[in-house]
Design a protein around this motif. Structure first.
Motif, mmCIF file in Angstrom:
data_model
loop_
_atom_site.group_PDB
_atom_site.id
_atom_site.type_symbol
_atom_site.label_atom_id
_atom_site.label_comp_id
_atom_site.label_asym_id
_atom_site.label_seq_id
_atom_site.Cartn_x
_atom_site.Cartn_y
_atom_site.Cartn_z
ATOM 1 N N MET A 1 17.186 -13.176 18.881
ATOM 2 C CA MET A 1 16.145 -13.615 17.951
ATOM 3 C C MET A 1 14.757 -13.587 18.592
ATOM 4 O O MET A 1 13.823 -13.050 18.057
ATOM 5 N N ALA A 2 14.707 -14.187 19.787
ATOM 6 C CA ALA A 2 13.395 -14.381 20.381
ATOM 7 C C ALA A 2 12.715 -13.059 20.668
ATOM 8 O O ALA A 2 11.502 -12.935 20.514
ATOM 9 N N ASP A 4 12.724 -10.441 19.039
ATOM 10 C CA ASP A 4 12.162 -9.752 17.881
ATOM 11 C C ASP A 4 10.680 -10.047 17.737
ATOM 12 O O ASP A 4 9.939 -9.295 17.126
ATOM 13 N N LEU A 5 10.255 -11.168 18.276
ATOM 14 C CA LEU A 5 8.862 -11.548 18.109
ATOM 15 C C LEU A 5 8.075 -11.043 19.319
ATOM 16 O O LEU A 5 7.863 -11.751 20.281
ATOM 17 N N GLU A 6 7.683 -9.819 19.249
ATOM 18 C CA GLU A 6 6.925 -9.258 20.369
ATOM 19 C C GLU A 6 5.532 -9.859 20.372
ATOM 20 O O GLU A 6 4.929 -10.074 19.326
ATOM 21 N N ARG A 7 5.024 -10.092 21.549
ATOM 22 C CA ARG A 7 3.687 -10.662 21.623
ATOM 23 C C ARG A 7 2.660 -9.559 21.764
ATOM 24 O O ARG A 7 2.939 -8.523 22.376
ATOM 25 N N PRO A 8 1.493 -9.780 21.231
ATOM 26 C CA PRO A 8 0.459 -8.772 21.391
ATOM 27 C C PRO A 8 0.121 -8.618 22.872
ATOM 28 O O PRO A 8 0.135 -9.584 23.628
ATOM 29 N N VAL A 43 -6.619 9.372 -18.562
ATOM 30 C CA VAL A 43 -7.300 8.137 -18.959
ATOM 31 C C VAL A 43 -8.712 8.451 -19.430
ATOM 32 O O VAL A 43 -9.175 7.956 -20.456
ATOM 33 N N MET A 128 2.862 1.925 -20.791
ATOM 34 C CA MET A 128 2.253 0.610 -20.599
ATOM 35 C C MET A 128 0.724 0.718 -20.614
ATOM 36 O O MET A 128 0.040 -0.119 -21.188
ATOM 37 N N ALA A 132 -3.687 1.732 -24.457
ATOM 38 C CA ALA A 132 -4.883 0.892 -24.467
ATOM 39 C C ALA A 132 -6.159 1.729 -24.374
ATOM 40 O O ALA A 132 -7.251 1.227 -24.634
ATOM 41 N N PRO A 309 -20.847 -3.491 -13.894
ATOM 42 C CA PRO A 309 -20.078 -3.438 -12.657
ATOM 43 C C PRO A 309 -20.307 -2.115 -11.939
ATOM 44 O O PRO A 309 -20.735 -1.148 -12.560
ATOM 45 N N TYR A 310 -19.984 -2.087 -10.642
ATOM 46 C CA TYR A 310 -20.084 -0.852 -9.878
ATOM 47 C C TYR A 310 -18.877 0.014 -10.203
ATOM 48 O O TYR A 310 -17.744 -0.369 -9.960
ATOM 49 N N VAL A 311 -19.127 1.166 -10.812
ATOM 50 C CA VAL A 311 -18.032 2.096 -11.108
ATOM 51 C C VAL A 311 -18.435 3.458 -10.569
ATOM 52 O O VAL A 311 -19.408 4.048 -11.041
ATOM 53 N N PRO A 312 -17.737 3.942 -9.566
ATOM 54 C CA PRO A 312 -18.144 5.218 -8.968
ATOM 55 C C PRO A 312 -17.905 6.393 -9.917
ATOM 56 O O PRO A 312 -17.042 6.312 -10.773
#
Lengths: 312, 277
Positions: A1-2, A4-8, A43, A128, A132, A309-312
């Motif tokens: 278990m231990a 599995d938790l690799e440290r940075p 669309v 879906m 619209a 709104p900002y729409v590119p």
């Protein structure tokens, strides 16, 4: 278990070099881009972009299939085989070289599964999302004979804005003033009651008739109340407009939307609504900066139109 | 003092344990449940650590009452031809005023929604103040953030369902706010409305989102959230020795905490005895 938790900071990178190999091919990405382009183009209803997206998807799909089946077809591999395959071949006894069966089945399972998933999912997601956006039009509404609209008199008109909705939510309200004849044709000022802050119904600030005059039309009865507004105000957040629809106070970002109109056989017909930046002058002499209809809260002019709104 | 069990006691025990063993042998579920229930937690857990399970309880209450309400609620904007009232609103009135205990279940769902959101924020505040979002639990913080957004989506979509003036105009405003979001805003507005104007489709799609789409996602993400909690263990509170980077009494109780200046030794932080390295 231990573990599995690799440290940075700890060196864990060298354990699995195969995990850091580049992706085997760019074709799937191009294919996905093409499909996405087709959907976006559907669309925004641009057939040209649909075609471009389809071509991209087809070309990349073809190249993808070609690359993926290269080994099966016996074409020379474009680059040295990845290590995984070599290992498996080492494990095999000396025999004719062959693509490992498990690798082929793995690829086939993933590929066929993805294809089935896509065939099922794409139409469902399209159903879906797309209704619209497609076939959305404002219906024309008959508001009755012109005699019901006395000159320089504001009226509140309540009508059924669409036949596709049940009566409750189909109701719309417009504020209408007949400005008299303008160069030989009747001139109307028709304001939408949708506040351009966030869409609540603006109200005329002034006395309004209690008893409506009902006018029968093909689209159902139209109720007409005479009113005498000094301005229009919104109950939700305090937006206020003058009688030309220009903002005078509160959060709205532009003038009230208006409706186009036409006169058919002596009857007033409401056409599609449009957005308004600012109105100069009044009544029939008004100079209106008109724009395509946008949602409440959105600027149509000035530098803000690019950010809200900002729409590119 | 060694206890001896009578023969009868042994027989009863064997009968009681038989189905448990049967299940365990075929599924391993009993062992899994035991691991979940008897896993080690830090000694210094306190009442603040119960906020997460309180939130889960609130979600379960919402799910159960919501399923039952769905048996009576009718998501239709059509007008009842006899009364001229929208069917959705009429069904809400009927649940509240006519049906036996409807007022109670609807009240639980309506007020429980606020409780759910409040508990979510309290739980989030606890995790933030205890530093429980730090390594190795960053992923669980992110999952929790998505859970919060989905819960607020439940609030938005559920608010429309009574289909009265308040819910209608609140939804008009909420959708128009969404429509002003950068990049996706205008598309999002049309998608939520199901068109250019709010109408019958808005009600039905909000109903579908509220009772199928978002709850499904919530349940799945809650399962992932809990899995990560169990896998990574519970964070001790910040004042605990373990959280400070020590096992109990590393050097005779002398504080060696180096704090902000130099990083202290990293403890295992999850109170597991086998986590030595």
């Amino acid at each position: 278990m231990a573990d599995d938790l690799e440290r940075p900071g700890e060196d864990v990178e060298s354990q699995d070099p195969a995990a850091h190999l580049p992706a085997p091919s760019v074709w799937p990405f191009g294919f996905a881009f093409g499909v996405a382009l087709v959907l976006v183009a559907l669309v925004i209803s641009s057939l040209l972009i649909v075609a471009i997206g389809a071509v991209i998807a087809l070309v990349f799909g073809f190249l993808w299939i070609r690359a993926a089946t290269r080994e099966v077809r016996g074409a020379p591999p474009p680059e040295p085989e990845p290590e995984v395959v070599e290992e498996e071949e080492e494990a095999e006894h000396d025999g004719p070289p062959r693509l490992s069966r498990s690798l082929f089945l793995e690829g086939a399972t993933i590929g066929v599964g993805a294809a089935i998933g896509g065939i099922v999912t794409l139409p469902a997601v399209g159903f879906m999302v797309l209704p619209a956006f497609l076939d959305q039009e404002y219906e024309k509404v008959d508001l009755g004979p012109l005699e019901n609209y006395p000159a320089d008199q504001w009226v509140v008109a309540k009508f059924r804005g669409t036949r596709k909705q049940p009566d409750g939510v189909a109701r719309r309200t417009a504020y209408i003033r007949y400005n008299g004849q303008q160069e030989g044709t009747p001139s109307f000022t028709i304001l939408s009651n949708r506040c351009v802050h966030l869409g609540c119904p603006v109200q005329p600030a002034g006395l309004t008739e209690e008893q409506a005059k009902e006018v029968e039309t093909d689209g159902g009865p139209v109720e007409i109340f005479k009113t005498a507004p000094s301005n229009f105000t919104c109950p939700c957040h305090g937006g206020a407009y003058d009688t030309e629809g220009n903002r005078t106070a509160g959060p709205p970002v532009r003038a009230l939307d208006r409706y186009k109109y036409s006169i058919r056989a002596g009857r007033l017909q409401l056409d599609e609504p449009y957005s308004v930046g600012k109105v100069k002058g009044t009544g029939g002499n008004a100079e209106i900066k008109a724009y395509d209809l946008v949602d409440p809260g959105q600027h149509v002019d000035g530098p803000e139109q690019f950010f809200y709104p900002y729409v590119p | 003092m060694p206890r001896t069990k009578s023969k009868r006691q042994q027989q009863i025990e064997a009968v009681a344990l038989y189905p448990v063993d049967w299940l365990e042998e075929r599924s391993g579920l009993v062992g899994g449940l035991k691991y979940f229930l008897f896993r080690k937690v830090p000694a210094e857990t306190n009442w603040f650590h119960t906020l997460g399970s309180a939130t889960l309880t609130a979600f379960i209450v919402q799910a159960v009452t919501g399923v039952i309400l769905a048996m009576y609620y009718k998501p239709s904007a059509e007008l009842n031809p006899e009364t001229g009232v929208p069917i959705a609103y009429e069904s809400i009135v009927s649940i509240t005023n006519d049906l036996t205990l409807g007022w109670l279940v609807r009240g639980m769902h309506r007020w429980g929604a606020s409780v759910f959101i409040i508990l979510l924020f309290l739980h989030m505040g606890r995790v933030f103040l205890f530093g429980a979002y730090k390594y190795p639990r960053e992923l669980n913080w992110l999952v929790g953030a998505v859970l919060l957004l989905m819960a607020m989506g439940e609030g938005l979509t559920g608010y429309l369902l009574p289909w009265d003036q308040t819910s209608y105009w609140a939804t008009v405003v909420a959708i128009n706010i969404n429509a002003n979001a950068p990049i996706a805003g205008p598309f999002l507005g049309d998608f939520l409305r199901g068109g250019q104007e709010i109408g019958a489709e808005t009600l039905t799609r909000f109903y579908s989102l509220h009772m199928l789409v978002i709850p499904g996602g919530l349940a799945a993400l809650i399962a992932l959230h809990l899995y990560l909690v169990i896998r990574l263990g519970i964070t001790p509170p910040p004042w605990s020795q373990t959280a400070g980077g020590y096992d109990a009494q590393p050097n005779g109780g002398q504080p060696t905490r180096s704090g902000l200046v130099t990083p202290g030794p990293r403890g295992n932080g999850n109170g597991r005895p086998e986590d030595g390295a």
